[in-house]
Design an enzyme around this catalytic site. Structure first.
Site, PDB file in Angstrom:
ATOM      1  N   GLU A 155       0.787  -1.244   0.000  1.00  0.00           N
ATOM      2  CA  GLU A 155       0.000   0.000   0.000  1.00  0.00           C
ATOM      3  C   GLU A 155       0.821   1.298   0.000  1.00  0.00           C
ATOM      4  O   GLU A 155       0.673   2.126   0.883  1.00  0.00           O
ATOM      5  CB  GLU A 155      -0.954  -0.005   1.207  1.00  0.00           C
ATOM      6  CG  GLU A 155      -1.883  -1.195   1.210  1.00  0.00           C
ATOM      7  CD  GLU A 155      -2.807  -1.249   2.438  1.00  0.00           C
ATOM      8  OE1 GLU A 155      -2.659  -0.400   3.331  1.00  0.00           O
ATOM      9  OE2 GLU A 155      -3.659  -2.140   2.487  1.00  0.00           O
ATOM     10  N   GLU A 261      -5.876 -11.048  -1.044  1.00  0.00           N
ATOM     11  CA  GLU A 261      -6.599 -10.923   0.241  1.00  0.00           C
ATOM     12  C   GLU A 261      -8.111 -10.936   0.023  1.00  0.00           C
ATOM     13  O   GLU A 261      -8.851 -10.110   0.573  1.00  0.00           O
ATOM     14  CB  GLU A 261      -6.179  -9.622   0.955  1.00  0.00           C
ATOM     15  CG  GLU A 261      -4.677  -9.467   1.116  1.00  0.00           C
ATOM     16  CD  GLU A 261      -4.253  -8.244   1.917  1.00  0.00           C
ATOM     17  OE1 GLU A 261      -5.126  -7.561   2.489  1.00  0.00           O
ATOM     18  OE2 GLU A 261      -3.046  -7.984   1.962  1.00  0.00           O
TER      19      GLU A 261
HETATM   20  C1  XIL Z   1      -5.403  -6.673   8.738  1.00  0.00           C
HETATM   21  C2  XIL Z   1      -5.617  -7.852   9.668  1.00  0.00           C
HETATM   22  O1  XIL Z   1      -6.521  -8.752   9.056  1.00  0.00           O
HETATM   23  C3  XIL Z   1      -6.156  -7.358  10.989  1.00  0.00           C
HETATM   24  O2  XIL Z   1      -6.238  -8.441  11.917  1.00  0.00           O
HETATM   25  C4  XIL Z   1      -5.260  -6.255  11.563  1.00  0.00           C
HETATM   26  O3  XIL Z   1      -5.855  -5.733  12.721  1.00  0.00           O
HETATM   27  C5  XIL Z   1      -5.061  -5.151  10.536  1.00  0.00           C
HETATM   28  O4  XIL Z   1      -4.562  -5.703   9.331  1.00  0.00           O
HETATM   29  N1  XIL Z   1      -4.649  -5.052   3.968  1.00  0.00           N
HETATM   30  C6  XIL Z   1      -3.532  -5.784   4.364  1.00  0.00           C
HETATM   31  C7  XIL Z   1      -3.591  -6.624   5.566  1.00  0.00           C
HETATM   32  O5  XIL Z   1      -2.539  -5.815   3.622  1.00  0.00           O
HETATM   33  O6  XIL Z   1      -2.362  -6.693   6.233  1.00  0.00           O
HETATM   34  C8  XIL Z   1      -4.674  -6.158   6.525  1.00  0.00           C
HETATM   35  O7  XIL Z   1      -4.783  -7.116   7.558  1.00  0.00           O
HETATM   36  C9  XIL Z   1      -5.987  -5.979   5.795  1.00  0.00           C
HETATM   37  C10 XIL Z   1      -5.854  -4.935   4.716  1.00  0.00           C
END
Ligand code: XIL
Length: 369
Positions: A155, A261
């Site tokens: 990101e 994701e």
């Molecule tokens: C999220 C996790 O799922 C949560 O448990 C944590 O509190 C915050 O991060 N994009 C990403 C991930 O790349 O690392 C994130 O994961 C969700 C959004």
């Protein structure tokens, strides 16, 4: 788990071809094995119940650590690394034949002071450069040979039209240089690893163009780079066409894509409707109503149909939780009961799983096996 008796082709082993028409059951991983790997995000292995582990080992082929390899966890204090818990989870996954995608070497969140960007002076720039280099190098070397792909930078790109990167104290030129250095350090530490730039929203043209620019910059400098499209979607708002265009665009420049994701949020929750981290009302505290469940299944089905059609570009499709009860969408942007995955909280398969398997069967028979 028995779903279908009609899957046309057992793709796990070409030599021992067993028409899936006479196979009794097929896992998600098996159903897609001829097209791409199927993965999921996991918390520490020690935090999983035995039933959850069974689900993981039987249905998935790749794991991404949901939180336990983030920068602030692996380097909780500047210069101090903590690998024990990550080592145990990674080793257990490998022992069960799963691959591991490391997540994430650099991110602007879940880090520690060592990564805070201060670009005020040449000295400050030299410090951040060195710290990023050191973190990436140390972590990738530690897991080399065990972790085949890494989300190197998560990101970085801005959502707004006018900027290349999200706002920070560093110039765009310096940030791009820093990103290159992180990738170069990872490549040097493990030349065999696939290195991903991971982000959300790159389906949409503005951000897609910037992602293409960054990836081409890295590729031209000899980095074995791929792109991770996070794919956090909302029900009835999945950007099928934009996603398709993005897959085509990366295919054109010969860059592999990982859907990294995937989930589909079924509770529409504008941030404004959260008060004190609680949502005003929780529309589906128990089961998902049948019509919503069916729409979820349909939208997953269309997504997987698209993924199969573009499988030559895709290396992996990873979900962002094992089942509904484990999804971050129960807690963010605020607390509510969400149902975004293919298995429910009781670890029972949902319509969406059936739909995703069905589309594999249909595409497999259409391709003549
Ligand atoms: C999220 C996790 O799922 C949560 O448990 C944590 O509190 C915050 O991060 N994009 C990403 C991930 O790349 O690392 C994130 O994961 C969700 C959004």
């Amino acid at each position: 788990m028995i779903f279908m008796s009609t899957l046309a082709c057992n793709t796990k082993s070409r030599e021992h071809f067993v028409p899936l028409a006479i196979q009794e059951s097929v896992s998600l991983r098996q159903a897609y094995s001829k097209w791409f790997d199927i993965g999921t995000a996991i918390p520490l292995m020690t935090n999983l119940s035995e039933r959850e582990r069974d689900l993981l080992f039987n249905q998935f082929g790749v794991v991404t650590p949901e939180n336990f390899m983030k920068p602030g966890v692996l380097q909780p204090e500047t210069g101090h690394f903590a690998f024990n818990e990550a080592d145990s989870s990674v080793n257990l996954a490998l022992e069960h034949g799963l691959k591991v995608n490391g997540h994430t070497l650099v991110w602007y969140r879940q880090n520690h002071d060592w990564i805070e960007m201060s670009c005020d002076s040449p000295d400050a720039q030299a410090i951040i450069r060195e710290r990023i280099r050191q973190h990436v190098s140390k972590v990738v070397k530690h897991f080399a040979g065990r972790i085949g792909s890494w989300d190197v930078w998560n990101e970085a790109i801005s959502d707004s039209r006018n900027e290349y990167f999200r706002p920070s104290k560093c110039s765009e030129e310096f940030t791009q240089d820093l990103i290159y250095e992180a990738f170069a350090a990872a490549h040097e530490a493990d030349p065999a690893a696939l290195l991903l730039y991971n982000d959300f929203g790159i389906e949409y043209p503005t951000k897609r163009e910037k992602a293409l620019r960054l990836i081409q910059y890295l590729k031209a400098r000899g980095i074995p780079v791929g792109i991770g499209i996070q794919a956090h979607y909302t029900l009835d708002n999945v950007p099928f066409n934009f996603l398709k265009d993005t897959l085509v665009a990366f295919d054109r420049i010969g860059v592999k894509v990982a859907i990294s994701e995937l989930d589909i949020d079924v509770v529409k929750t504008p941030k404004e409707s959260c008060t004190n981290k609680m949502m005003m009302g929780d529309p589906y505290p128990n089961e998902l109503p049948a019509d919503v469940d069916n729409r979820l299944a349909d939208q997953y089905k269309s997504l997987f149909s698209l993924f199969i059609d573009h499988s030559s570009t895709l290396s992996r499709v990873s979900f962002w939780a094992l089942h509904d009860g484990r999804s971050w969408l129960n807690h963010q942007p605020c607390e509510r009961t969400n149902h975004p995955m293919l298995w429910d909280r009781q670890l029972q398969p949902k319509q969406a799983l059936k739909a995703v398997i069905e589309v594999a069967i249909a595409k497999d028979s259409a391709s003549g096996h």
